[in-house]
Motif scaffolding. Structure first.
Motif, short mmCIF file in Angstrom:
data_model
loop_
_atom_site.label_atom_id
_atom_site.label_comp_id
_atom_site.label_asym_id
_atom_site.label_seq_id
_atom_site.Cartn_x
_atom_site.Cartn_y
_atom_site.Cartn_z
N GLU A 67 25.89 39.72 33.06
CA GLU A 67 27.42 39.65 32.52
C GLU A 67 27.83 40.56 32.63
O GLU A 67 27.81 41.99 31.47
N PHE A 68 29.27 41.44 32.86
CA PHE A 68 29.91 42.08 32.97
C PHE A 68 30.70 42.08 31.91
O PHE A 68 30.91 40.91 31.04
N ARG A 69 30.00 43.46 31.01
CA ARG A 69 30.44 43.49 29.93
C ARG A 69 31.61 44.15 29.09
O ARG A 69 32.48 44.84 28.37
N GLY A 70 31.90 45.07 30.79
CA GLY A 70 33.13 46.66 29.70
C GLY A 70 32.71 47.42 30.93
O GLY A 70 31.95 47.48 32.00
N GLU A 71 33.70 48.94 30.70
CA GLU A 71 34.01 49.63 31.45
C GLU A 71 33.51 50.98 30.64
O GLU A 71 34.14 51.01 29.13
N LEU A 72 33.43 52.25 30.89
CA LEU A 72 33.65 53.39 30.22
C LEU A 72 32.93 54.61 31.20
O LEU A 72 31.82 54.46 31.98
N GLY A 73 33.77 55.33 31.42
CA GLY A 73 33.18 56.32 32.35
C GLY A 73 32.98 56.71 33.25
O GLY A 73 32.32 57.10 34.16
N GLY A 74 33.96 55.23 34.21
CA GLY A 74 33.64 55.37 35.91
C GLY A 74 32.65 54.22 36.16
O GLY A 74 32.04 53.85 37.23
N LEU A 75 31.52 53.76 34.89
CA LEU A 75 30.37 52.64 35.25
C LEU A 75 31.06 51.25 34.73
O LEU A 75 31.92 51.23 33.66
N TRP A 76 29.86 50.50 35.41
CA TRP A 76 29.98 49.09 34.68
C TRP A 76 28.78 48.65 33.65
O TRP A 76 27.91 49.16 34.53
N ARG A 88 24.94 32.37 40.55
CA ARG A 88 25.37 32.27 39.17
C ARG A 88 25.23 31.01 38.75
O ARG A 88 24.42 30.80 37.27
N LEU A 89 24.12 30.03 39.68
CA LEU A 89 23.66 28.55 38.82
C LEU A 89 21.69 28.90 38.80
O LEU A 89 21.68 28.72 37.23
N ARG A 90 21.35 30.07 39.19
CA ARG A 90 20.25 30.45 38.73
C ARG A 90 20.13 30.86 37.16
O ARG A 90 19.68 30.61 36.66
N ALA A 91 21.46 32.10 37.27
CA ALA A 91 21.28 33.20 35.39
C ALA A 91 21.77 31.63 34.70
O ALA A 91 20.98 31.26 33.25
N GLU A 92 22.41 30.49 35.35
CA GLU A 92 23.02 29.96 34.20
C GLU A 92 21.75 28.85 34.05
O GLU A 92 21.64 28.97 32.50
N THR A 93 20.93 28.37 34.89
CA THR A 93 19.66 27.68 34.28
C THR A 93 19.26 28.57 33.71
O THR A 93 18.03 28.04 32.46
N ALA A 97 37.90 46.67 37.79
CA ALA A 97 36.95 45.94 36.80
C ALA A 97 36.99 44.74 36.42
O ALA A 97 38.31 43.63 36.35
N PRO A 98 36.32 43.69 36.80
CA PRO A 98 36.13 41.91 36.86
C PRO A 98 36.68 41.81 34.89
O PRO A 98 36.42 42.43 33.99
N PRO A 99 37.01 40.53 35.24
CA PRO A 99 36.81 39.88 33.54
C PRO A 99 36.12 39.72 32.81
O PRO A 99 35.22 39.78 33.12
N THR A 100 35.59 40.39 31.32
CA THR A 100 34.38 39.96 30.69
C THR A 100 33.75 38.59 30.83
O THR A 100 34.51 37.62 30.71
N GLY A 101 32.37 38.88 31.17
CA GLY A 101 31.74 37.40 30.92
C GLY A 101 31.41 37.08 32.45
O GLY A 101 30.35 36.05 32.98
N THR A 102 32.10 37.64 33.33
CA THR A 102 31.84 37.37 34.93
C THR A 102 30.60 37.75 35.36
O THR A 102 30.18 39.40 35.06
N LEU A 103 29.93 36.89 36.45
CA LEU A 103 28.89 37.50 36.24
C LEU A 103 28.45 38.38 37.55
O LEU A 103 29.45 38.00 38.94
N MET A 104 28.03 39.43 37.73
CA MET A 104 27.92 40.68 38.80
C MET A 104 26.75 40.54 39.35
O MET A 104 25.61 40.06 38.54
N VAL A 105 26.09 40.90 40.42
CA VAL A 105 24.49 41.60 40.81
C VAL A 105 24.98 42.97 41.46
O VAL A 105 25.83 43.71 42.27
N ASP A 106 23.61 44.02 40.60
CA ASP A 106 23.99 45.20 40.58
C ASP A 106 23.14 45.23 42.32
O ASP A 106 22.92 44.67 43.41
N ALA A 107 23.11 46.28 42.50
CA ALA A 107 21.99 47.17 44.30
C ALA A 107 21.27 46.62 44.39
O ALA A 107 20.27 46.77 45.27
N ASP A 108 20.01 46.58 43.16
CA ASP A 108 19.07 45.90 42.89
C ASP A 108 19.06 44.49 42.67
O ASP A 108 17.69 44.09 42.59
#
Length: 84
Positions: A32-41, A67-72, A16-27
Motif C-alpha cells: 500500500e502506498f503510505r506517503g512520500e518523503l525525500g523523493g522516495l515513496w 490486487r486480488l491476491r493482496a486483498e485475499t 504520488a498516488p492516493p494513500t492506500g493505493t496498491l503498488m508494485v515495486d521493482a521486486d
C-alpha cells in the motif's frame, strides 16, 4: 513514428498516488502506498510489517490479479486474528 524516452531530456517524476493505493515495486512486492518523503515513496505490505522505500520510477499500480491476491492475503490475516 514512435516516441522514445530521451535520456538527455529531464524526466518528470510520476505523481504520488492516493494513500492506500496498491503498488508494485521493482521486486514485484505489492504494498500500500503510505506517503512520500525525500523523493522516495513508502510502501507497506497489506498484511502489516515494516514500510520500505521505492523510487517512484520503479513502482507501478498493481494489476487486478495482484490486487486480488493482496486483498485475499489481508482477509486471511484478519481471519487468523493478526494485527494489521
Amino acid at each position: 513514428m514512435s516516441v522514445k524516452n530521451d535520456p538527455n531530456q529531464p524526466q518528470i517524476p510520476p505523481h504520488a498516488p492516493p494513500t492506500g493505493t496498491l503498488m508494485v515495486d521493482a521486486d514485484e512486492q505489492v504494498g500500500e502506498f503510505r506517503g512520500e518523503l525525500g523523493g522516495l515513496w513508502y510502501l507497506r505490505a497489506v498484511t502489516g510489517g515494516r514500510e520500505w522505500t521505492v523510487a517512484p520510477a520503479d513502482a507501478h499500480p498493481a494489476s487486478p490479479a495482484q490486487r486480488l491476491r493482496a486483498e485475499t492475503a489481508r482477509a486471511n490475516a484478519r481471519s487468523r486474528g493478526e494485527v494489521l
